[in-house]
Design a protein around this motif. Structure first.
Motif, PDB file in Angstrom:
ATOM      1  N   SER A  24     -69.684  32.585 -67.300  1.00 14.08           N
ATOM      2  CA  SER A  24     -69.531  33.556 -68.377  1.00 14.08           C
ATOM      3  C   SER A  24     -69.545  34.978 -67.837  1.00 14.08           C
ATOM      4  O   SER A  24     -68.719  35.818 -68.230  1.00 14.08           O
ATOM      5  N   ARG A  25     -70.438  35.252 -66.917  1.00 18.24           N
ATOM      6  CA  ARG A  25     -70.535  36.611 -66.374  1.00 18.24           C
ATOM      7  C   ARG A  25     -69.356  36.923 -65.457  1.00 18.24           C
ATOM      8  O   ARG A  25     -68.885  38.068 -65.408  1.00 18.24           O
ATOM      9  N   LEU A  26     -68.875  35.937 -64.719  1.00 14.56           N
ATOM     10  CA  LEU A  26     -67.685  36.154 -63.895  1.00 14.56           C
ATOM     11  C   LEU A  26     -66.466  36.449 -64.760  1.00 14.56           C
ATOM     12  O   LEU A  26     -65.649  37.312 -64.425  1.00 14.56           O
ATOM     13  N   LEU A  27     -66.349  35.740 -65.885  1.00 11.29           N
ATOM     14  CA  LEU A  27     -65.233  35.992 -66.795  1.00 11.29           C
ATOM     15  C   LEU A  27     -65.306  37.395 -67.375  1.00 11.29           C
ATOM     16  O   LEU A  27     -64.280  38.064 -67.552  1.00 11.29           O
ATOM     17  N   ARG A  28     -66.507  37.884 -67.654  1.00 12.57           N
ATOM     18  CA  ARG A  28     -66.656  39.246 -68.152  1.00 12.57           C
ATOM     19  C   ARG A  28     -66.233  40.262 -67.098  1.00 12.57           C
ATOM     20  O   ARG A  28     -65.604  41.283 -67.425  1.00 12.57           O
ATOM     21  N   CYS A  29     -66.556  39.971 -65.848  1.00 12.51           N
ATOM     22  CA  CYS A  29     -66.137  40.882 -64.767  1.00 12.51           C
ATOM     23  C   CYS A  29     -64.621  40.911 -64.643  1.00 12.51           C
ATOM     24  O   CYS A  29     -64.018  41.983 -64.492  1.00 12.51           O
ATOM     25  N   VAL A  30     -64.006  39.742 -64.717  1.00 15.56           N
ATOM     26  CA  VAL A  30     -62.552  39.663 -64.629  1.00 15.56           C
ATOM     27  C   VAL A  30     -61.909  40.356 -65.824  1.00 15.56           C
ATOM     28  O   VAL A  30     -60.919  41.089 -65.683  1.00 15.56           O
ATOM     29  N   LEU A  31     -62.479  40.157 -67.006  1.00 13.82           N
ATOM     30  CA  LEU A  31     -61.925  40.777 -68.214  1.00 13.82           C
ATOM     31  C   LEU A  31     -62.030  42.299 -68.131  1.00 13.82           C
ATOM     32  O   LEU A  31     -61.078  43.013 -68.487  1.00 13.82           O
ATOM     33  N   ALA A  32     -63.155  42.804 -67.652  1.00 10.30           N
ATOM     34  CA  ALA A  32     -63.313  44.250 -67.526  1.00 10.30           C
ATOM     35  C   ALA A  32     -62.298  44.825 -66.548  1.00 10.30           C
ATOM     36  O   ALA A  32     -61.682  45.867 -66.809  1.00 10.30           O
ATOM     37  N   THR A  33     -62.092  44.130 -65.436  1.00 14.18           N
ATOM     38  CA  THR A  33     -61.105  44.583 -64.453  1.00 14.18           C
ATOM     39  C   THR A  33     -59.700  44.562 -65.040  1.00 14.18           C
ATOM     40  O   THR A  33     -58.911  45.500 -64.845  1.00 14.18           O
ATOM     41  N   LEU A  35     -58.807  44.781 -68.238  1.00 18.86           N
ATOM     42  CA  LEU A  35     -58.639  45.813 -69.265  1.00 18.86           C
ATOM     43  C   LEU A  35     -58.422  47.189 -68.626  1.00 18.86           C
ATOM     44  O   LEU A  35     -57.582  47.970 -69.086  1.00 18.86           O
ATOM     45  N   ILE A  36     -59.175  47.472 -67.569  1.00 22.47           N
ATOM     46  CA  ILE A  36     -58.979  48.744 -66.877  1.00 22.47           C
ATOM     47  C   ILE A  36     -57.599  48.792 -66.232  1.00 22.47           C
ATOM     48  O   ILE A  36     -56.901  49.808 -66.278  1.00 22.47           O
ATOM     49  N   PHE A  37     -57.183  47.667 -65.636  1.00 17.23           N
ATOM     50  CA  PHE A  37     -55.863  47.614 -65.015  1.00 17.23           C
ATOM     51  C   PHE A  37     -54.764  47.821 -66.054  1.00 17.23           C
ATOM     52  O   PHE A  37     -53.772  48.533 -65.788  1.00 17.23           O
ATOM     53  N   ALA A  38     -54.930  47.214 -67.226  1.00 12.91           N
ATOM     54  CA  ALA A  38     -53.926  47.371 -68.285  1.00 12.91           C
ATOM     55  C   ALA A  38     -53.803  48.836 -68.716  1.00 12.91           C
ATOM     56  O   ALA A  38     -52.706  49.315 -69.031  1.00 12.91           O
ATOM     57  N   GLY A  39     -54.930  49.551 -68.721  1.00 14.08           N
ATOM     58  CA  GLY A  39     -54.872  50.950 -69.095  1.00 14.08           C
ATOM     59  C   GLY A  39     -54.318  51.855 -68.005  1.00 14.08           C
ATOM     60  O   GLY A  39     -53.769  52.921 -68.298  1.00 14.08           O
ATOM     61  N   ALA A  76     -46.421  48.014 -54.087  1.00 16.40           N
ATOM     62  CA  ALA A  76     -47.437  48.873 -53.482  1.00 16.40           C
ATOM     63  C   ALA A  76     -48.260  49.603 -54.548  1.00 16.40           C
ATOM     64  O   ALA A  76     -49.497  49.546 -54.522  1.00 16.40           O
ATOM     65  N   PRO A  77     -47.636  50.288 -55.519  1.00 17.14           N
ATOM     66  CA  PRO A  77     -48.443  50.898 -56.591  1.00 17.14           C
ATOM     67  C   PRO A  77     -49.196  49.873 -57.426  1.00 17.14           C
ATOM     68  O   PRO A  77     -50.316  50.128 -57.881  1.00 17.14           O
ATOM     69  N   PHE A  78     -48.569  48.699 -57.639  1.00 15.71           N
ATOM     70  CA  PHE A  78     -49.231  47.633 -58.399  1.00 15.71           C
ATOM     71  C   PHE A  78     -50.509  47.193 -57.701  1.00 15.71           C
ATOM     72  O   PHE A  78     -51.579  47.085 -58.315  1.00 15.71           O
ATOM     73  N   LYS A  79     -50.423  46.952 -56.409  1.00 16.54           N
ATOM     74  CA  LYS A  79     -51.583  46.513 -55.626  1.00 16.54           C
ATOM     75  C   LYS A  79     -52.670  47.578 -55.606  1.00 16.54           C
ATOM     76  O   LYS A  79     -53.862  47.275 -55.783  1.00 16.54           O
ATOM     77  N   LEU A  80     -52.272  48.817 -55.420  1.00 13.11           N
ATOM     78  CA  LEU A  80     -53.243  49.898 -55.382  1.00 13.11           C
ATOM     79  C   LEU A  80     -53.945  50.051 -56.732  1.00 13.11           C
ATOM     80  O   LEU A  80     -55.171  50.227 -56.790  1.00 13.11           O
ATOM     81  N   THR A  81     -53.206  49.969 -57.823  1.00 10.25           N
ATOM     82  CA  THR A  81     -53.798  50.087 -59.152  1.00 10.25           C
ATOM     83  C   THR A  81     -54.774  48.963 -59.423  1.00 10.25           C
ATOM     84  O   THR A  81     -55.829  49.165 -60.037  1.00 10.25           O
ATOM     85  N   LEU A  82     -54.463  47.764 -58.949  1.00 13.38           N
ATOM     86  CA  LEU A  82     -55.374  46.633 -59.124  1.00 13.38           C
ATOM     87  C   LEU A  82     -56.674  46.864 -58.368  1.00 13.38           C
ATOM     88  O   LEU A  82     -57.770  46.591 -58.886  1.00 13.38           O
ATOM     89  N   VAL A  84     -57.928  49.814 -57.511  1.00  6.94           N
ATOM     90  CA  VAL A  84     -58.621  50.903 -58.202  1.00  6.94           C
ATOM     91  C   VAL A  84     -59.331  50.376 -59.447  1.00  6.94           C
ATOM     92  O   VAL A  84     -60.466  50.773 -59.755  1.00  6.94           O
ATOM     93  N   SER A  85     -58.685  49.469 -60.168  1.00  5.17           N
ATOM     94  CA  SER A  85     -59.302  48.877 -61.359  1.00  5.17           C
ATOM     95  C   SER A  85     -60.572  48.118 -60.995  1.00  5.17           C
ATOM     96  O   SER A  85     -61.578  48.189 -61.714  1.00  5.17           O
ATOM     97  N   LEU A  86     -60.534  47.412 -59.874  1.00  9.49           N
ATOM     98  CA  LEU A  86     -61.717  46.695 -59.421  1.00  9.49           C
ATOM     99  C   LEU A  86     -62.845  47.660 -59.076  1.00  9.49           C
ATOM    100  O   LEU A  86     -64.008  47.423 -59.432  1.00  9.49           O
ATOM    101  N   PHE A  87     -62.511  48.753 -58.421  1.00  8.05           N
ATOM    102  CA  PHE A  87     -63.528  49.744 -58.083  1.00  8.05           C
ATOM    103  C   PHE A  87     -64.136  50.363 -59.338  1.00  8.05           C
ATOM    104  O   PHE A  87     -65.352  50.546 -59.428  1.00  8.05           O
ATOM    105  N   LEU A  88     -63.282  50.693 -60.313  1.00  5.53           N
ATOM    106  CA  LEU A  88     -63.778  51.312 -61.540  1.00  5.53           C
ATOM    107  C   LEU A  88     -64.585  50.343 -62.397  1.00  5.53           C
ATOM    108  O   LEU A  88     -65.427  50.770 -63.195  1.00  5.53           O
ATOM    109  N   ALA A  89     -64.343  49.057 -62.226  1.00  3.90           N
ATOM    110  CA  ALA A  89     -65.089  48.054 -62.988  1.00  3.90           C
ATOM    111  C   ALA A  89     -66.435  47.723 -62.346  1.00  3.90           C
ATOM    112  O   ALA A  89     -67.195  46.919 -62.897  1.00  3.90           O
ATOM    113  N   MET A  90     -66.752  48.352 -61.215  1.00  2.00           N
ATOM    114  CA  MET A  90     -67.988  48.035 -60.507  1.00  2.00           C
ATOM    115  C   MET A  90     -69.244  48.235 -61.359  1.00  2.00           C
ATOM    116  O   MET A  90     -70.180  47.439 -61.249  1.00  2.00           O
TER     117      MET A  90
END
Length: 263
Positions: A24-33, A35-39, A76-82, A84-90
């Motif tokens: 459940s907590r892993l899914l929340r981490c993935v969902l947060a990442t 959502l940030i990536f989508a934005g 390249a921008p896609f990978k970088l944005t992903l 960055v989303s992971l970092f912001l979801a920390m």
């Protein structure tokens, strides 16, 4: 008289319950990442432009970054944005990690574990900022100054992205040294006196790690090794504070036990 519940979980949870909560907590981490990536995806090109600014300022006049792969302008921008989303979801990931492990900790353990978790993410961000604002300009200025005559510096999109992500992770992990040092002292694996004794080996190890994690140039290796050594010294300073709290921690451990009940 009803028994008072202690502030820690004294009942063992079944393995299935642990796994269910972990999922459940892993899914929340993935969902947060996600959502940030989508934005951020709409701004992927601007994010890459910001990340590539440290090298573009040193490109020769008329030179630009190039793409040797057909899909690089998108991937390249896609990978970088992903990333960055992971970092912001920390912060969200950190909260989920803390929520998972906190029930099994005593009060005195929580007083140390929570600051360590928060410090780890802040230091990781600090390491990335150090790399972007201080290390990248020095390295790219050096590379541009040694470009052979007759050649033009025109970095590839993917190659540059892999290069900066490697340095981001290298400096982010290097800035975790104070947390690792305090943690080792806190759990009793080493003490401050022993770490002071092996300081020369630690300094040599910092340069070896810098050589492994950074590109094969002395400048970037040194700019990683020296902060690692200084952060090790910072860890020793805070490690002394943790060691002085040992008697209090034992007292807190006794206070954490459930109070005796009377009929």
């Amino acid at each position: 008289m009803s028994e008072q519940k202690p502030d820690y979980e004294d009942q063992e949870m079944p393995l299935v319950s642990h796994l269910t909560e972990l999922r459940s907590r892993l899914l929340r981490c993935v969902l947060a990442t996600f959502l940030i990536f989508a934005g951020l995806f709409y701004f992927a090109q601007k994010i890459y432009a910001f990340a590539s600014e440290p090298i573009r300022r040193f490109l020769p006049e008329g030179a630009t970054m190039i793409s040797t792969d057909v899909t690089s302008p998108f991937l390249a921008p896609f990978k970088l944005t992903l990333v960055v989303s992971l970092f912001l979801a920390m912060p969200v990931i950190l909260h989920q990690v803390w929520s998972f492990i906190a029930p099994g900790l005593y009060k005195h353990e929580k007083r140390v574990a929570l600051p360590l978790l928060i410090s780890s993410i802040l230091l990781f961000y600090a390491g990335m900022a150090f790399a972007y604002f201080l290390v990248f300009p020095v390295i790219f200025h050096f590379f541009s100054s040694i470009t052979p005559e007759g050649a033009m510096m025109m970095p590839d999109l993917n190659s540059y992205l892999d290069f900066i992500l490697t340095l981001f992770f290298a400096f982010g992990l290097a800035f975790e040294i104070p947390v690792a040092t305090v943690l080792l002292i806190w759990i009793g694996i080493v003490d401050v006196a022993y770490l002071q004794k092996i300081r020369p080996y630690v300094i040599v190890g910092c340069f070896v790690v810098g050589m492994i994690l950074t590109p094969p140039d002395v400048l970037s290796q040194t700019m990683l090794a020296i902060p690692m050594w200084l952060l090790f010294e910072v860890g020793l300073v805070f490690g002394r504070l943790v060691r002085k709290r040992d008697p209090d921690e034992k007292k807190d451990t006794q206070e954490d036990q459930p109070p005796a009940t009377h009929p």
